[in-house]
Design an enzyme around this catalytic site. Structure first.
Site, PDB file in Angstrom:
ATOM      1  N   GLU A  63       0.814  -1.221   0.000  1.00  0.00           N
ATOM      2  CA  GLU A  63       0.000   0.000   0.000  1.00  0.00           C
ATOM      3  C   GLU A  63       0.844   1.266   0.000  1.00  0.00           C
ATOM      4  O   GLU A  63       0.541   2.230  -0.707  1.00  0.00           O
ATOM      5  CB  GLU A  63      -0.956   0.023   1.206  1.00  0.00           C
ATOM      6  CG  GLU A  63      -2.124  -0.954   1.114  1.00  0.00           C
ATOM      7  CD  GLU A  63      -1.754  -2.358   1.557  1.00  0.00           C
ATOM      8  OE1 GLU A  63      -0.581  -2.596   1.925  1.00  0.00           O
ATOM      9  OE2 GLU A  63      -2.651  -3.219   1.563  1.00  0.00           O
ATOM     10  N   HIS A 132     -11.357  -4.025   9.237  1.00  0.00           N
ATOM     11  CA  HIS A 132     -11.919  -3.746   7.908  1.00  0.00           C
ATOM     12  C   HIS A 132     -13.139  -2.827   7.969  1.00  0.00           C
ATOM     13  O   HIS A 132     -13.836  -2.700   6.969  1.00  0.00           O
ATOM     14  CB  HIS A 132     -12.389  -5.044   7.236  1.00  0.00           C
ATOM     15  CG  HIS A 132     -11.296  -5.896   6.683  1.00  0.00           C
ATOM     16  ND1 HIS A 132     -10.427  -6.590   7.467  1.00  0.00           N
ATOM     17  CD2 HIS A 132     -10.936  -6.166   5.402  1.00  0.00           C
ATOM     18  CE1 HIS A 132      -9.580  -7.280   6.702  1.00  0.00           C
ATOM     19  NE2 HIS A 132      -9.863  -7.023   5.446  1.00  0.00           N
TER      20      HIS A 132
END
Lengths: 328, 345
Positions: A63, A132
């Site tokens: 990322e 999440h």
């Protein structure tokens, strides 16, 4: 205005990406599983076949690097759309987002702007637990140099991306996971929308319900319930968390004299705190009651459905807060 | 060093894209000039620091000049440069005007970052100098991204990315090398291995102290070069740049070098012996190169005097420019947080 068509939020985001790719050769999409898998939330399904691997670019699980590569590519004249699978993964890229994307223009004395768009899924409701499901858009809204968008409607899902891509500076778009399947009608020729203003989604004179993103629909439902009790609630969709459209907030509060802020994010130091502070600073004398807040409970989002729901703002809580502000 | 032109032969127009350095006397003297220019500039900066003209952190490149000067010779004007917080040398070697650099050190509005960056954040659009990055490893993804833009736009340019060996412990090093090699991006990674990440020696931080070996594990060509030998660095950089321009993907150079002075201006240097520093000074890039030039009959006393005089004049002018510069009005402070209406680059 052409015929309205039946569509979904997911389809709106996809068509926004498609249109941008067709309109501007500099635009490309990059992220984990955006290509061969079709996107974790199926947003980019089919785009690889249409645009090829160069422009629908699968990345490894890196990322920080691929977000930084997006920044570099933007500096190099491209218009990248970086997709980060979910908001919690964006923390792995915080270095590049905050130390580079948000600072380069100022740190370079105006020499280098970063026309980058980062999209990510945010929010709870799918029982995905504490890594999440968080709502961190308010946290990003803390950072000067970034723009933070929270499209809640089909029109905004379809129209914000192009405007964001035309912006010379980094723009973060937060798509609430519970909105992807949301369906409705949209003009077939729906196009770009502004990324500067809040929108009044329902007019009312008794209390202002200020919200954004996934909480918009719970808030509209709460407004329906309040109407049954004879309370006319105005619903303001913030749309953009940075820069915040304070004028629209203050104008609404000046009309209703009462405000409830609904934010799935945590209460402490969050969007709701900022809005309450601005109302205090700019509309204190307009108020007939203290500002109320309905926020996410201050816990990591849990897995079990009943616990997860208990951690989030709900219609009953919004209705109760509105009643309190009216002294009922 | 076989293809040395005889002294006095005219220096041909230098092509940065040539695969090997053309070691004319003029070229060699220019290498010496550039290294001395950086050294003298920074000596002056250290002095100005003690007069409190320059504040904040000041990381001197003292001892490492051969790396930036050698590598920069392989770059064409359309190439891009990404550097670190120890980047005065890179900025000057790239051609960022010394007055704008000095004014930035002063924090003046005439500085190359309008006083917002300082020593660690020098930027210059005209020279495609993308900074001065003070997050160790923070520039590697930017370099890969710029290279991706070059590649997707069909531009022949490459990106030179400088960083220290300390960056090889950061995730961005591994993530960026992997992606650059995977996507065959035109990046020249230059690791300036000065053996200390601030005050922590390589042996205390790396399981694999040979940085080039780490890099090679990402399936790219990585070489180690004597970073105290400016000609060796230039030769390695030209070789790597030629391969990159040919479309072979990224290359990696580990330049073994040494920082003679403190990490920044406040550093008691408890982590290394004076003897160690002295032994490295003895093989310093300027001392060694100058001695070699003199012994080879390529550097005459009047050459050196001329170079020193030119540098002194340039530094005087830079200081004068910085002194005469103005302070950015506080009313302008909030400019450049967002772009000002102008179309994006």
């Amino acid at each position: 205005m052409s015929q309205p068509v039946e569509t979904t939020y997911r389809e709106c985001v996809k068509q926004a990406i498609r249109e941008a790719m067709i309109r501007d050769q500099r635009v490309f999409l990059m992220g984990e599983d955006v290509g061969h898998y079709g996107g974790c939330y199926a947003v980019s399904k089919g785009l690889l076949a249409e645009f090829g691997e160069e422009r629908i670019r699968d990345t490894p699980l890196s990322e920080n690097a691929f977000t930084g590569i997006g920044i570099g590519a933007a500096l190099g004249g491209l218009r990248p759309i970086v997709e980060i699978m979910t908001v919690n993964f964006s923390f792995l890229a915080l270095d590049q987002i905050i130390n580079n994307a948000a600072t380069l223009l100022h740190m370079s004395g105006g020499a280098f702007n970063v026309p980058l768009v980062i999209r990510m899924a945010t929010g709870a409701g799918r029982q995905l637990a504490a890594q999440h499901s968080h709502s961190m858009e308010g946290w990003y809204a803390h950072i000067p140099g970034l723009k933070v968008l929270t499209p809640a409607t089909l029109e905004d899902a379809r129209g914000m991306l192009w405007t964001a891509l035309e912006d010379p500076d980094p723009v973060l778009i937060f798509e609430h996971v519970m909105l992807y399947n949301r369906s409705g009608t949209l003009a077939a020729d729906a196009g770009p929308v502004d990324i500067a203003k809040a929108a009044v989604r329902r007019e009312g004179s008794d209390v202002s319900l200020l919200t954004y993103g996934g909480a918009l629909y719970k808030t509209l439902e709460a407004a329906d319930k309040l109407a049954e009790e004879g309370i006319a609630a105005e619903v303001v969709d913030l749309r953009v968390l940075r820069p915040l459209d304070t004028a629209t907030i203050v104008a609404s509060v000046a009309r209703t004299r009462r405000a409830v802020v609904i934010d799935e994010g945590w209460r402490s130091g969050g969007v709701s705190a900022e809005i309450a502070a601005r109302i205090m600073e700019q509309a204190f004398w307009e108020l007939d009651a203290p500002v109320e807040r309905v926020c996410g409970l201050e816990v990591p989002i849990p897995y079990a459905a009943h616990l997860e729901q208990a951690a989030l703002p709900q219609v009953e809580g919004i209705v109760a807060a509105a009643r309190r502000s009216l002294g009922r | 060093m076989t293809d040395i032109a005889p002294p006095g032969s005219p220096a041909p127009a230098e092509d940065p894209r040539a695969p090997r350095p053309h070691l004319s006397r003029g070229h060699l003297l220019e290498l010496l000039h550039q290294m001395l220019r950086i050294r003298r500039f920074e000596d002056r900066c250290a002095e100005l620091y003690s007069y409190e003209k320059i504040r904040g952190f000041l990381h001197l490149y003292d001892g490492e000049e051969a790396v930036a000067v050698g590598a920069m010779r392989a770059l064409a004007p359309e190439d891009a440069v990404v550097a670190t917080y120890r980047e005065h040398g890179h900025a000057l070697a790239r051609g960022v005007p010394m007055p704008a650099v000095m004014a930035e050190m002063y924090g003046k509005r005439e500085g190359c970052s309008r006083g917002r960056g300082g020593s660690m954040h020098l930027f210059d659009r005209a020279h495609r100098f993308y900074g001065g990055n003070a997050i160790v490893g923070g520039g590697l993804p930017l370099a890969a991204g710029l290279a991706l833009a070059h590649k997707m736009r069909g531009e022949p340019a490459l990106v030179a990315c400088f960083f220290g060996e300390g960056a090889s412990a950061e995730g961005t090093f591994h993530e960026s090398l992997n992606l650059a090699a995977l996507w065959k991006l035109p990046v020249l990674f230059v690791c300036e291995n000065n053996r200390y990440a601030m005050g922590t020696a390589l042996r205390y931080e790396e399981s694999e102290p040979q940085i080039a070996r780490k890099a090679a594990s990402y399936n790219l060509t990585a070489v180690t070069v004597d970073g105290m030998d400016v000609v060796a660095v230039e030769a390695a950089a030209r070789d790597a740049a030629t391969a990159i321009r040919h479309g072979d993907g990224p290359r990696f150079i580990e330049a073994e070098t040494y920082r003679f002075r403190a990490h920044s201006m406040f550093d008691a240097q408890l982590y290394r012996d004076k003897e160690e520093v002295e032994s490295w000074r003895a093989k310093g890039p300027i001392r060694r190169f100058r001695t070699w030039l003199e012994e080879s009959g390529l550097l005459h006393p009047q050459d050196l005097a001329g170079i020193e005089a030119a540098i002194e004049a340039e530094i005087e002018e830079a200081v004068r420019f910085a002194e005469a510069g103005g302070w950015e009005p506080v009313g302008e402070l909030e400019r450049f947080v967002y772009s000002e209406g102008a179309a994006a680059s």
